[in-house]
Scaffold this active site. Structure first.
Site, mmCIF file in Angstrom:
data_model
loop_
_atom_site.group_PDB
_atom_site.id
_atom_site.type_symbol
_atom_site.label_atom_id
_atom_site.label_comp_id
_atom_site.label_asym_id
_atom_site.label_seq_id
_atom_site.Cartn_x
_atom_site.Cartn_y
_atom_site.Cartn_z
ATOM 1 C CD GLU A 123 -3.085 0.752 2.254
ATOM 2 O OE1 GLU A 123 -3.527 -0.419 2.352
ATOM 3 O OE2 GLU A 123 -3.469 1.680 2.979
ATOM 4 C CG ASP A 125 -1.987 4.447 2.609
ATOM 5 O OD1 ASP A 125 -2.555 3.903 1.657
ATOM 6 O OD2 ASP A 125 -1.828 3.896 3.714
ATOM 7 C CD GLU A 127 -4.340 7.069 5.398
ATOM 8 O OE1 GLU A 127 -5.026 6.042 5.429
ATOM 9 O OE2 GLU A 127 -3.488 7.347 6.265
#
Length: 314
Positions: A123, A125, A127
């Site tokens: 993953e 990310d 955010e």
């Protein structure tokens, strides 16, 4: 004297309010000039590269699918996922975030393969974390590789603009050389692919996602401020998507075999332009980290008695 003091207070109060607002948002700096990496790739309609991942009733395509609005309400969040998976690539979206009281709200632009590798997924990310104050969104970046979710590699930044009043570009460059997180083309973080991090460096094909969801348990001050649904719906607007990379061949795929097909189709894995940061980009990276980063896992000795090995790598 009392009159003078009252008058001084009245004159000083607006100045105090302005200073307080700057402090609440963090100091505001002007970013240095950097190359516009997003100008090297074609912007495509949202519905050309993405499909609904969840919360379909809260996904609204606009302008014939060129743009999209994703919303969070008490019943559901919503999200989009790319129609293809990628071995590597450049991924970008221009987004305008929800305004007002947004504590607990998470807007995420990220790559993941947890649907295929639930126990050892990768993953990458970006955010954006809502806040109890009106404008104070926080940018958090993170990576996982081969299911290394027990070691969070978060870094957090204050933004140098109000992300709720206009569209801003959030981008990820991922290849075998490095991972670069960019905001309005300014690099804010670079993860080098070296020996220290190779075992957890994202390496399996991933999909791209854009989502909005309820992160009440952790997103704002560690869960101190949950989502307040009296301010719902929370809407993130999306446009100007860019997805350029090596697409996973769904039949008998044995690994990346993409090549640069033309000068207008730059390969963001082996092209010299994407193997390392330019001098301008390096200046931008240093500026963002020096002026706007307020947390790095590599500096968190209370969390990690022994820092992850890449923190000590040179």
């Amino acid at each position: 004297m009392a009159f003078f003091q009252d008058k001084l207070f009245i004159l000083s109060f607006p100045i105090f309010c302005m200073i307080s607002e700057v402090f609440a948002l963090g100091a505001v700096y002007t970013p240095p000039n950097v190359e516009r990496l997003t100008d090297r790739f074609s912007r495509v309609p949202v519905n050309e590269r993405y499909t609904v991942a969840f919360g379909g009733s809260n996904v609204h395509m606009t302008n014939n699918g060129t743009n999209a609005n994703l919303s969070l309400n008490k019943s559901s969040g919503s999200g989009l996922m790319s129609k293809n998976k990628y071995h590597y690539g450049f991924f970008s979206a221009a987004m305008k975030l929800p305004a007002g009281f947004t504590s607990g709200v998470v807007v995420a632009f990220y790559l993941s393969n947890s649907d295929v590798f639930p126990h050892n997924h990768d993953e990458i990310d970006i955010e954006l974390l809502g806040h109890e104050r009106r404008k104070d969104w926080v940018l958090q970046t993170n990576i996982y590789g081969n299911g290394s979710v027990k070691t969070g590699r978060e870094e957090k930044f204050y933004l140098w603009f109000d992300p709720t009043t206009s569209f801003h570009e959030y981008s990820i460059l991922w290849n075998n050389h490095h991972i670069v997180f960019l905001v309005d083309n300014v690099p804010v973080r670079e993860v080098m692919h070296n020996t220290a991090i190779s075992s957890v460096y994202p390496s399996k094909p991933m999909s791209a996602y854009t989502t909005i969801w309820d992160g009440s348990e952790w997103a704002t001050r560690g869960g101190k401020y949950p989502v307040d649904y009296k301010y719902a719906p929370f809407v993130v607007s999306l446009r100007g998507t860019e997805v350029e990379g090596c697409i996973l061949n769904k039949k008998n795929d044995v690994g990346p075999s993409c090549t640069r097909s033309s000068l207008l189709s730059l390969d963001p894995v082996d092209g010299e332009e994407f193997a390392k940061l330019s001098s301008q980009q390096t200046t931008g990276l240093q500026w963002a980290r020096g002026k706007h980063m307020f947390y790095s896992y590599c500096k968190d000795a209370s969390r990690y008695k022994v820092l992850p090995p890449e923190c000590n790598a040179k």
